[in-house]
Design a protein around this motif. Structure first.
Motif, PDB file in Angstrom:
ATOM      1  N   LYS A   1      12.035 -17.424  28.260  1.00  0.00           N
ATOM      2  CA  LYS A   1      12.408 -16.190  27.573  1.00  0.00           C
ATOM      3  C   LYS A   1      13.806 -15.738  27.983  1.00  0.00           C
ATOM      4  N   ARG A   2      14.075 -15.739  29.280  1.00  0.00           N
ATOM      5  CA  ARG A   2      15.391 -15.300  29.761  1.00  0.00           C
ATOM      6  C   ARG A   2      16.486 -16.265  29.326  1.00  0.00           C
ATOM      7  N   LEU A   3      16.203 -17.553  29.408  1.00  0.00           N
ATOM      8  CA  LEU A   3      17.216 -18.544  29.050  1.00  0.00           C
ATOM      9  C   LEU A   3      17.508 -18.512  27.549  1.00  0.00           C
ATOM     10  N   LEU A   4      16.506 -18.221  26.740  1.00  0.00           N
ATOM     11  CA  LEU A   4      16.730 -18.085  25.309  1.00  0.00           C
ATOM     12  C   LEU A   4      17.637 -16.900  25.020  1.00  0.00           C
ATOM     13  N   GLN A   5      17.403 -15.787  25.697  1.00  0.00           N
ATOM     14  CA  GLN A   5      18.262 -14.608  25.516  1.00  0.00           C
ATOM     15  C   GLN A   5      19.700 -14.927  25.889  1.00  0.00           C
ATOM     16  N   ALA A   6      19.876 -15.627  27.015  1.00  0.00           N
ATOM     17  CA  ALA A   6      21.225 -15.988  27.442  1.00  0.00           C
ATOM     18  C   ALA A   6      21.885 -16.914  26.436  1.00  0.00           C
ATOM     19  N   ALA A   7      21.151 -17.924  25.968  1.00  0.00           N
ATOM     20  CA  ALA A   7      21.718 -18.912  25.046  1.00  0.00           C
ATOM     21  C   ALA A   7      22.132 -18.276  23.729  1.00  0.00           C
ATOM     22  N   GLU A   8      21.362 -17.339  23.244  1.00  0.00           N
ATOM     23  CA  GLU A   8      21.704 -16.670  21.977  1.00  0.00           C
ATOM     24  C   GLU A   8      23.044 -15.966  22.076  1.00  0.00           C
ATOM     25  N   GLN A   9      23.303 -15.341  23.205  1.00  0.00           N
ATOM     26  CA  GLN A   9      24.574 -14.624  23.366  1.00  0.00           C
ATOM     27  C   GLN A   9      25.733 -15.576  23.669  1.00  0.00           C
ATOM     28  N   LEU A  10      25.481 -16.556  24.519  1.00  0.00           N
ATOM     29  CA  LEU A  10      26.555 -17.466  24.921  1.00  0.00           C
ATOM     30  C   LEU A  10      26.987 -18.391  23.793  1.00  0.00           C
ATOM     31  N   SER A  11      26.072 -18.697  22.875  1.00  0.00           N
ATOM     32  CA  SER A  11      26.432 -19.527  21.722  1.00  0.00           C
ATOM     33  C   SER A  11      26.872 -18.668  20.544  1.00  0.00           C
ATOM     34  N   GLY A  12      26.702 -17.361  20.674  1.00  0.00           N
ATOM     35  CA  GLY A  12      27.062 -16.441  19.598  1.00  0.00           C
ATOM     36  C   GLY A  12      28.357 -15.711  19.866  1.00  0.00           C
ATOM     37  N   HIS A  13      28.278 -14.389  19.981  1.00  0.00           N
ATOM     38  CA  HIS A  13      29.507 -13.588  20.030  1.00  0.00           C
ATOM     39  C   HIS A  13      30.313 -13.805  21.313  1.00  0.00           C
ATOM     40  N   LEU A  14      29.679 -14.278  22.392  1.00  0.00           N
ATOM     41  CA  LEU A  14      30.424 -14.491  23.632  1.00  0.00           C
ATOM     42  C   LEU A  14      31.121 -15.850  23.674  1.00  0.00           C
ATOM     43  N   ALA A  15      30.581 -16.816  22.967  1.00  0.00           N
ATOM     44  CA  ALA A  15      31.218 -18.133  22.785  1.00  0.00           C
ATOM     45  C   ALA A  15      31.717 -18.731  24.100  1.00  0.00           C
ATOM     46  N   ASP A  16      30.802 -18.985  25.014  1.00  0.00           N
ATOM     47  CA  ASP A  16      31.154 -19.534  26.325  1.00  0.00           C
ATOM     48  C   ASP A  16      30.465 -20.887  26.504  1.00  0.00           C
ATOM     49  N   PRO A  17      31.154 -21.998  26.206  1.00  0.00           N
ATOM     50  CA  PRO A  17      30.510 -23.312  26.302  1.00  0.00           C
ATOM     51  C   PRO A  17      30.141 -23.711  27.724  1.00  0.00           C
ATOM     52  N   ARG A  18      30.917 -23.276  28.712  1.00  0.00           N
ATOM     53  CA  ARG A  18      30.627 -23.666  30.084  1.00  0.00           C
ATOM     54  C   ARG A  18      29.323 -23.021  30.566  1.00  0.00           C
ATOM     55  N   ALA A  19      29.165 -21.739  30.295  1.00  0.00           N
ATOM     56  CA  ALA A  19      27.926 -21.058  30.696  1.00  0.00           C
ATOM     57  C   ALA A  19      26.737 -21.530  29.867  1.00  0.00           C
ATOM     58  N   LEU A  20      26.971 -21.860  28.593  1.00  0.00           N
ATOM     59  CA  LEU A  20      25.876 -22.380  27.779  1.00  0.00           C
ATOM     60  C   LEU A  20      25.402 -23.724  28.327  1.00  0.00           C
ATOM     61  N   GLY A  21      26.339 -24.540  28.807  1.00  0.00           N
ATOM     62  CA  GLY A  21      25.964 -25.815  29.401  1.00  0.00           C
ATOM     63  C   GLY A  21      25.034 -25.643  30.587  1.00  0.00           C
ATOM     64  N   SER A  22      25.357 -24.718  31.491  1.00  0.00           N
ATOM     65  CA  SER A  22      24.488 -24.501  32.655  1.00  0.00           C
ATOM     66  C   SER A  22      23.157 -23.882  32.242  1.00  0.00           C
ATOM     67  N   THR A  23      23.176 -23.049  31.190  1.00  0.00           N
ATOM     68  CA  THR A  23      21.928 -22.443  30.698  1.00  0.00           C
ATOM     69  C   THR A  23      20.980 -23.509  30.175  1.00  0.00           C
ATOM     70  N   PHE A  24      21.485 -24.423  29.351  1.00  0.00           N
ATOM     71  CA  PHE A  24      20.649 -25.490  28.827  1.00  0.00           C
ATOM     72  C   PHE A  24      20.247 -26.480  29.928  1.00  0.00           C
ATOM     73  N   HIS A  25      21.089 -26.636  30.942  1.00  0.00           N
ATOM     74  CA  HIS A  25      20.721 -27.482  32.081  1.00  0.00           C
ATOM     75  C   HIS A  25      19.484 -26.909  32.776  1.00  0.00           C
ATOM     76  N   ILE A  26      19.492 -25.607  33.027  1.00  0.00           N
ATOM     77  CA  ILE A  26      18.326 -24.984  33.668  1.00  0.00           C
ATOM     78  C   ILE A  26      17.107 -25.099  32.758  1.00  0.00           C
ATOM     79  N   ARG A  27      17.319 -24.903  31.445  1.00  0.00           N
ATOM     80  CA  ARG A  27      16.195 -25.031  30.504  1.00  0.00           C
ATOM     81  C   ARG A  27      15.622 -26.456  30.558  1.00  0.00           C
ATOM     82  N   SER A  28      16.465 -27.445  30.716  1.00  0.00           N
ATOM     83  CA  SER A  28      15.994 -28.820  30.854  1.00  0.00           C
ATOM     84  C   SER A  28      15.096 -28.966  32.075  1.00  0.00           C
ATOM     85  N   ARG A  29      15.486 -28.325  33.177  1.00  0.00           N
ATOM     86  CA  ARG A  29      14.671 -28.406  34.391  1.00  0.00           C
ATOM     87  C   ARG A  29      13.340 -27.675  34.205  1.00  0.00           C
ATOM     88  N   VAL A  30      13.370 -26.594  33.438  1.00  0.00           N
ATOM     89  CA  VAL A  30      12.135 -25.857  33.144  1.00  0.00           C
ATOM     90  C   VAL A  30      11.165 -26.744  32.368  1.00  0.00           C
TER      91      VAL A  30
END
Length: 431
Positions: free
Chosen positions: A306-335
């Motif tokens: 739930k938390r990682l989805l919230q982060a990904a929506e913002q980082l891939s949307g209006h914040l547009a931060d590929p580096r932080a999105l990469g670490s977010t999806f990395h953690i989601r992979s571990r989950v």
């Protein structure tokens, strides 16, 4: 509009509060409020605007004082031209960095560093060195980042009497201790622009120690990370940095507490940092990602998703931060792996590398593929990647197109290059 945007730039540089949307920033300009929204965050918002070309003034407005009026001597005019040219290179380096074009960003920052060195402009040289340090850090080159930290300190200590002969490590330690002492004789003060350049260099160094512990399981760096993050918080408070930066200091301390299994301390620090970030801000998105890290370590995969989805929506949307999105999806992979959903873990790991194939993000997926013998599935999911119809690939493609200013061909080329870099790492091929 031009006058207001120029005013926005100056307000942003000296601000005290963090804003989370272009609308709030615009309102802050109209009300002449102070906001601590770093220019690169504004540039992210502008890039997502329906007509980003209307706001290009932000990317070329110079924070250096400009010479105005007709009666200007030639030397003054030449100096202003040099300042504008140097700032233009630095702005270009930032823009390229934002789009994860690290090679080109490094070339621009290096130009500034070398030119500032020849001109004995120690402040500009230190700032360029910090950008070089950040570029190395984001690519997982910790040794390169350490060397560039030294370059920034070398430039800074030339401004401070008594430090010229000290090595960078001793000079940095002496600066930190002098600021922590709260003495009137502190080597840097809150009104000195180079103080904030030094703190940026210090922050990236502290983040390296934290990443070694949190993502590489290198416990030997735990004490260094603990002491460094405590120093950063204390020095930032002494220098009067914006609340948002204090929030980041506490957020990083919370991540370290997670690795030490100090859950209550981590929660307390997360709640304290949350008070310093506005809704929809970059800090709030980072906090959601780090809460995901917390829940993953706690074994609560549902809360982590739930938390990682919230982060990904913002980082891939209006914040547009590929580096932080990469670490977010990395953690989601571990989950997903924790729930034994190996193919889902592979999909999210692949998505992470499509935007940021560096450091622990890349090595996490390489380890996954080899440990579970997923070479065949790896190639199949890469082929499926280009269908884009399903998450997380839909978010990845949207972000990369936005970073390429809606040029789909450039976005696809960048993602193909990233995935090829990943494929070579998986199969241990040289580039």
């Amino acid at each position: 509009m031009k006058r207001k945007l120029e005013e926005l730039y100056s307000i942003v540089k000296d601000g005290r509060r963090e804003s989370g949307s272009w609308l709030k920033v615009a309102e802050a300009v109209n009300r002449r409020l102070e906001v601590s929204y770093h220019v690169d965050h504004i540039r992210r918002l502008v890039r997502c605007a329906p007509r980003p070309e209307r706001f290009t003034i932000i990317t070329c407005s110079s924070p250096f004082s400009r010479t105005e009026g007709a009666n200007v001597d030639q030397s003054g005019s030449e100096a202003a031209t040099r300042r504008d040219r140097d700032f233009g290179h630095l702005q270009r380096a930032q823009d390229l960095f934002e789009r994860s074009d690290f090679g080109s960003a490094e070339k621009e920052a290096r130009k500034i560093y070398e030119r500032a060195d020849r001109a004995d402009n120690h402040e500009l040289q230190a700032e360029a060195a910090v950008w070089l340090q950040r570029i190395s850090y984001e690519q997982g080159d910790y040794l390169g980042a350490e060397n560039r930290f030294d370059l920034s300190v070398i430039a800074i200590k030339r401004r401070i009497p008594g430090l010229e002969e000290k090595d960078p490590e001793d000079a940095a330690a002496e600066i930190v201790q002098s600021v922590k002492s709260r003495s009137q004789l502190a080597l840097l003060s809150k009104n000195d622009p180079i103080a904030h350049i030094f703190m940026q260099a210090l922050h990236y160094r502290r983040k390296i120690s934290l990443e070694r512990v949190a993502y590489w399981d290198q416990e030997a760096f735990a004490a260094e990370a603990e002491a460094g993050l405590a120093d950063s918080l204390e020095v930032d408070m002494q220098l009067g940095v914006p609340d948002g930066q204090i929030g980041h200091d506490k957020r990083l301390q919370a991540v370290l507490r997670i690795t030490n299994r100090q859950k209550d301390a981590a929660k307390r620090l997360f709640h304290e940092s949350r008070e310093m970030f506005s809704v929809n801000s970059l800090g709030a998105a980072y906090l959601d990602r780090d809460w995901g890290f917390f829940h993953w370590n706690d074994g609560n995969t549902r809360a982590a998703r739930k938390r990682l989805l919230q982060a990904a929506e913002q980082l891939s949307g209006h914040l547009a931060d590929p580096r932080a999105l990469g670490s977010t999806f990395h953690i989601r992979s571990r989950v997903e792996l924790q729930d034994r959903k190996v193919l889902e873990a592979l999909r999210y790991g692949l998505a992470a590398n499509a935007v940021h194939p560096y450091g622990f993000v890349m090595m996490g997926l390489v380890k996954l593929v080899r440990e579970y013998k997923l070479e065949k599935e790896f190639l199949q999911i890469i082929r499926e990647f280009w269908k884009f119809g399903k998450e997380p690939f839909k978010s990845v493609s949207g972000l990369m197109e936005r970073l390429a200013y809606n040029d789909q061909a450039k976005a696809y080329t960048k993602m193909r290059d990233n995935l090829e870099q990943l494929r070579r790492a998986v199969y241990q091929e040289s580039s």
